[in-house]
Design an enzyme around this catalytic site. Structure first.
Site, PDB file in Angstrom:
ATOM      1  N   ASP A 185      -3.982  -6.469  -7.766  1.00  0.00           N
ATOM      2  CA  ASP A 185      -4.215  -5.766  -6.510  1.00  0.00           C
ATOM      3  C   ASP A 185      -4.560  -4.318  -6.878  1.00  0.00           C
ATOM      4  O   ASP A 185      -4.394  -3.895  -8.026  1.00  0.00           O
ATOM      5  CB  ASP A 185      -2.969  -5.827  -5.636  1.00  0.00           C
ATOM      6  CG  ASP A 185      -3.276  -5.835  -4.151  1.00  0.00           C
ATOM      7  OD1 ASP A 185      -4.400  -5.446  -3.784  1.00  0.00           O
ATOM      8  OD2 ASP A 185      -2.396  -6.220  -3.364  1.00  0.00           O
ATOM      9  N   HIS A 200       0.837  -1.206   0.000  1.00  0.00           N
ATOM     10  CA  HIS A 200       0.000   0.000   0.000  1.00  0.00           C
ATOM     11  C   HIS A 200       0.871   1.256   0.000  1.00  0.00           C
ATOM     12  O   HIS A 200       0.462   2.300  -0.505  1.00  0.00           O
ATOM     13  CB  HIS A 200      -0.905   0.041   1.237  1.00  0.00           C
ATOM     14  CG  HIS A 200      -1.971  -1.004   1.237  1.00  0.00           C
ATOM     15  ND1 HIS A 200      -1.765  -2.253   1.764  1.00  0.00           N
ATOM     16  CD2 HIS A 200      -3.246  -0.982   0.774  1.00  0.00           C
ATOM     17  CE1 HIS A 200      -2.873  -2.960   1.637  1.00  0.00           C
ATOM     18  NE2 HIS A 200      -3.784  -2.219   1.045  1.00  0.00           N
TER      19      HIS A 200
END
Length: 488
Positions: free
Chosen positions: A251, A180
């Site tokens: 993702d 992230h």
């Protein structure tokens, strides 16, 4: 609207953005949008979610509705009446593949009840690095162990009629970097990657998993870009080496692991060209991002940068997701998760609370962007059982956190004397440098505490009076912990 525009929309999976059907989706849905990934902010209650998914499918029956419901610490449904389960680390600790299969089946039933047909789980990463941010989401640190539980989890979920998604290919767990926030690195020779590192995904393919999520680590032996936009990783390793012909989803493309290398228009095209089928845009990607991604795909086909046949094959694979049907008819059993969480608990020393008052000291980790809202907290469970409960929470940026904790424990002991117990709750404290001296000071000055370790196991707490490991912090794990602290 052209057939190419419909194809471009069919591979896109944005977030929804609110717990009601938003206005912005009308155009993209009419243009053939592949579906949505539902996140915690979209969910208020079980009935609301069921109504939301029904309303979406009323507009377009073809939509695939996906969710991150790993169970354990990463849950969207626990707090709204879904089944409470221990996560992968606890399941790996119990090491009963039938139990793992049953937990996943119960999750599948819970998802079907609210109209979700695609679960972006399980995480089949191997926690070889104890500093991996995904540690508690892993079945363990041994690839053979992870492989057998990955296969069982996939079989359990898909037997309920919900498509599974093994993630995060080619595997987090070696790096301590959160995708992230940055691009992790997998620095291994190709031979080791193929012969050993990919074993959990090989097991997932053998278990007939419907989809695999490719994340953003850079595989240095193969490419200089994140895996999610790398043809040598997606087409070379996943398609050709492992023989996977199901749906490959990226993702989230908003994550810094790829966004820092390629902005959305570029990443969308490069991911498809590399061999991905479905593009997860991210938790904060809505109408504008859909328009940007769709236009970039159309332009790339027109420019000859993306073969039309590659886009058509991606759409064909995505269409197959709706073919999964239930093969098991066992009834829902909401107690499955708690029963298994009890089996995972590890107890050292004297952990039983001796008085009727308790101070819970929480050393807060950095919240993972992947996590949803958790279930019950130990404070509320103890209070419901009749204890007087006080709580103090400190995080890495808390002013004078160590002093606050020391003062709170001292004052509580002055107030309650022998009737007062102190429970220190930690989750993977070894990952946060600021927590180590705080814990050292607690154990040096007040060793008569119970440490409740609800994260990835690394540090030894034998200096404390008592020490409980739950291998996760879900509502099921909290219930199991409370039963150890206050036995019936």
């Amino acid at each position: 609207m052209t057939s190419l525009e419909r194809l471009a929309h069919s591979v896109l999976f944005p977030a929804l953005g609110r717990p009601t059907v938003p206005r912005w989706i009308d155009g993209p849905v009419a243009e053939g949008l592949g579906g949505f990934v539902l996140f915690g902010k979209d969910i208020v209650s079980g009935p609301q979610l069921a109504g939301l998914t029904a309303a979406l499918r009323e507009r377009a029956p073809h939509l695939h509705l996906a969710i991150d419901e790993e169970g354990g610490d990463v849950t969207r449904l626990d707090h709204v009446g879904g089944v409470a389960t221990p996560g992968n680390l606890a399941l790996g600790r119990v090491d009963d593949v039938a139990a793992t299969r049953d937990v996943a089946y119960q999750i599948g039933l819970s998802l079907r009840a609210v109209g979700v047909d695609w679960d972006l789980a399980p995480a089949v990463d191997t926690a070889v690095n104890p500093f991996s941010p995904n540690g508690v989401r892993c079945f363990g640190s041994d690839r053979a162990h992870v492989s057998k539980h990955a296969a069982a989890w996939i079989e359990g979920l898909q037997s309920a009629g919900v498509s599974a998604c093994a993630k995060h290919f080619p595997g987090h767990g070696l790096s301590g970097t959160d995708a992230h926030l940055g691009t992790p690195s997998i620095d291994l020779p190709v031979a080791e990657l193929v012969d050993h590192y990919l074993d959990p995904f090989r097991a997932a393919v053998a278990a007939d998993v419907d989809s695999i999520m490719v994340s953003h680590p850079q595989v240095t032996a193969l490419d200089d870009v994140p895996a999610s936009i790398s043809a040598p990783v997606i087409t070379g390793l996943l398609r050709e080496e492992l023989g996977f012909d199901g749906v490959v989803i990226t993702d989230a493309l908003e994550m810094q692991g790829v966004a820092s290398v390629a902005p959305l228009p570029e990443a969308a095209v490069r991911a498809l060209r590399a061999g991905a089928d479905a593009l997860c845009l991210g938790a904060w990607s809505y109408g504008e991002d859909v328009r940007i991604a769709a236009r970039s795909i159309v332009d790339a086909v027109h420019a000859g940068d993306l073969p039309l046949a590659r886009l058509e094959r991606a759409a064909e694979r995505i269409a197959r997701l709706g073919e999964r049907r239930a093969t098991r008819a066992d009834a829902a059993d909401p107690e499955t998760g708690v029963r298994i969480a009890r089996r995972a608990v590890e107890v050292h020393g004297s952990t039983r609370l001796r008085g009727d008052a308790v101070l819970v000291v929480r050393l807060e980790p950095v919240a993972s962007p992947a996590s949803g809202r958790g279930g019950a907290e130990i404070e509320s469970v103890l209070a419901d059982g009749g204890h007087t409960v006080e709580s103090v929470r400190v995080a890495g940026d808390t002013y004078n956190g160590a002093g606050i904790v020391h003062a709170a424990i001292s004052e509580f002991r002055e107030e309650h004397g022998p009737r007062g117990d102190v429970v220190v709750l930690v989750r993977s404290p070894h990952r946060y440098a600021w927590q180590e001296p705080v814990l050292d000071r607690i154990l040096a000055t007040t060793p008569d505490v119970v440490v409740l370790d609800m994260g990835f196991v690394h540090r030894d707490f034998s200096e404390a009076r008592g020490w409980v490991r739950t291998y996760g912090a879900s509502r099921a794990c909290v219930t199991a912990a409370a039963e150890v602290l206050v036995p019936a």
